[in-house]
Design a protein around this motif. Structure first.
Motif, PDB file in Angstrom:
ATOM      1  N   ARG A  26       0.868  -1.161   0.000  1.00 29.03           N
ATOM      2  CA  ARG A  26       0.000   0.000   0.000  1.00 29.03           C
ATOM      3  C   ARG A  26       0.907   1.213   0.000  1.00 29.03           C
ATOM      4  N   VAL A  27       0.664   2.129  -0.927  1.00 30.24           N
ATOM      5  CA  VAL A  27       1.566   3.257  -1.139  1.00 30.24           C
ATOM      6  C   VAL A  27       0.875   4.545  -0.707  1.00 30.24           C
ATOM      7  N   TYR A  28       1.575   5.312   0.140  1.00 29.10           N
ATOM      8  CA  TYR A  28       1.077   6.607   0.579  1.00 29.10           C
ATOM      9  C   TYR A  28       1.931   7.702  -0.062  1.00 29.10           C
ATOM     10  N   ARG A  29       1.258   8.698  -0.638  1.00 29.82           N
ATOM     11  CA  ARG A  29       1.931   9.860  -1.209  1.00 29.82           C
ATOM     12  C   ARG A  29       1.174  11.123  -0.801  1.00 29.82           C
ATOM     13  N   SER A  30       1.803  12.260  -1.065  1.00 37.58           N
ATOM     14  CA  SER A  30       1.160  13.547  -0.828  1.00 37.58           C
ATOM     15  C   SER A  30       0.692  14.116  -2.168  1.00 37.58           C
ATOM     16  N   PRO A  31      -0.614  14.137  -2.425  1.00 37.60           N
ATOM     17  CA  PRO A  31      -1.098  14.706  -3.690  1.00 37.60           C
ATOM     18  C   PRO A  31      -0.677  16.157  -3.882  1.00 37.60           C
ATOM     19  N   ARG A  80       9.354  12.433  -5.335  1.00 31.61           N
ATOM     20  CA  ARG A  80       9.995  11.198  -4.869  1.00 31.61           C
ATOM     21  C   ARG A  80       9.426  10.624  -3.576  1.00 31.61           C
ATOM     22  N   PRO A  81       9.086  11.447  -2.564  1.00 33.23           N
ATOM     23  CA  PRO A  81       8.657  10.867  -1.280  1.00 33.23           C
ATOM     24  C   PRO A  81       7.459   9.924  -1.415  1.00 33.23           C
ATOM     25  N   ALA A  82       7.595   8.741  -0.850  1.00 37.12           N
ATOM     26  CA  ALA A  82       6.524   7.743  -0.857  1.00 37.12           C
ATOM     27  C   ALA A  82       6.757   6.791   0.303  1.00 37.12           C
ATOM     28  N   LEU A  83       5.670   6.217   0.770  1.00 37.23           N
ATOM     29  CA  LEU A  83       5.745   5.238   1.857  1.00 37.23           C
ATOM     30  C   LEU A  83       5.068   3.958   1.395  1.00 37.23           C
ATOM     31  N   HIS A  84       5.864   2.880   1.248  1.00 35.44           N
ATOM     32  CA  HIS A  84       5.355   1.576   0.828  1.00 35.44           C
ATOM     33  C   HIS A  84       5.208   0.699   2.071  1.00 35.44           C
ATOM     34  N   VAL A  85       4.034   0.155   2.252  1.00 37.88           N
ATOM     35  CA  VAL A  85       3.731  -0.615   3.461  1.00 37.88           C
ATOM     36  C   VAL A  85       3.149  -1.963   3.071  1.00 37.88           C
ATOM     37  N   ASN A  86       3.648  -3.046   3.691  1.00 37.14           N
ATOM     38  CA  ASN A  86       3.000  -4.346   3.571  1.00 37.14           C
ATOM     39  C   ASN A  86       3.087  -5.074   4.901  1.00 37.14           C
ATOM     40  N   ASP A  87       2.769  -6.344   4.915  1.00 38.34           N
ATOM     41  CA  ASP A  87       2.714  -7.087   6.179  1.00 38.34           C
ATOM     42  C   ASP A  87       4.079  -7.312   6.807  1.00 38.34           C
ATOM     43  N   ASP A  88       5.164  -7.107   6.054  1.00 35.62           N
ATOM     44  CA  ASP A  88       6.491  -7.424   6.569  1.00 35.62           C
ATOM     45  C   ASP A  88       7.328  -6.207   6.926  1.00 35.62           C
ATOM     46  N   ARG A  89       7.109  -5.081   6.226  1.00 32.83           N
ATOM     47  CA  ARG A  89       8.023  -3.971   6.469  1.00 32.83           C
ATOM     48  C   ARG A  89       7.459  -2.645   5.963  1.00 32.83           C
TER      49      ARG A  89
END
Length: 246
Positions: A26-31, A80-89
């Motif tokens: 799941r990817v979080y960004r700032s629109p 460039r800034p992004a936050l990738h999230v999954n069950d492991d890290r």
């Protein structure tokens, strides 16, 4: 504000003995950051190309050096800034660094004037993809206050209507209960929260569930974004040389 989007990202590091697979992140960004970055890059490109085409003397070279310096930095701090999230890290992509934190190494997720993740050694990493908006927090607080007042008003009007209509053959208790239910429905969505605060709540819940899992263990890795740093440094050196020669 941020927008979570599903995407597939390769797992950068896996525990020994585990097959390498792809995980759905799941990817979080700032629109707002993305829109601002696109506009800034368009302005830099427009002015820079115009100076290269019509400029005379050292102007084209100054324009090229300026673009070489500015474009990587604008891209780094907006797109460039992004936050990738999954069950492991967590995979934190900040302007100049890429940090991978397994959930087992995350100590806490903090929200204040900025959103941060802290590893078990006490090192803090700012989450640039989840910027804190005081305006959004104030707006959410006002919405919450309005919902609370609406729910309280619905309860009071329901009780008054029940007492007023009871003598006319209408069960006052039934009318009051209906209006109370309407007031409760206004607050059924729970407390209003700013979007980045809701995202941090989701991350905390996932951290609590996954921090003890075997697949969520490993080492914290930090890599500098030399693809951003190198061209920006070259552009800065060229600008310094050109200004020095002038």
């Amino acid at each position: 504000m941020t927008t979570p989007d599903p995407s597939r990202e390769p797992e950068p590091t896996k525990p020994a003995g585990t097959a390498t697979t792809q995980y759905k992140d799941r990817v979080y960004r700032s629109p707002a950051g993305v829109v601002g970055g696109v506009l800034l890059l368009a302005i830099v490109a427009w002015l820079g190309i115009d100076a290269v085409v019509v400029g005379e003397g050292r102007t084209p070279w100054l324009a090229l050096a300026t673009m070489l310096f500015l474009v990587p930095l604008v891209f780094a701090y907006t797109l460039r800034p992004a936050l990738h999230v999954n069950d492991d890290r967590l995979r934190v992509r900040n302007p100049l660094r890429l940090i991978v934190l397994p959930w087992g190494r995350v100590a806490s997720l903090r929200s204040g004037f900025s959103n941060e993740v802290v590893d078990d050694s006490g090192t803090k990493y700012q989450l640039w993809a989840l910027p804190v908006s005081v305006r959004a927090r104030s707006k959410a607080a006002r919405q919450e206050a309005r919902a609370a007042r609406a729910a309280a008003g619905a309860g009071q009007s329901g009780a008054g209507a029940g007492r007023g209509r009871g003598g006319a053959g209408v069960p006052g208790g039934a009318v009051g209960a209906a209006d109370l239910g309407a007031g409760a429905a206004l607050a059924a969505g729970g407390p209003r929260r700013a979007e980045t605060d809701r995202a941090m709540d989701e991350l905390r819940e996932l951290h609590e569930r996954r921090q003890g899992e075997p697949g969520a263990q490993g080492e914290v890795t930090v890599r500098w974004a030399y693809e951003i740093i190198a061209p920006a440094a070259v552009g800065a050196v060229l600008l310094g040389v050109l200004w020095g020669l002038g």
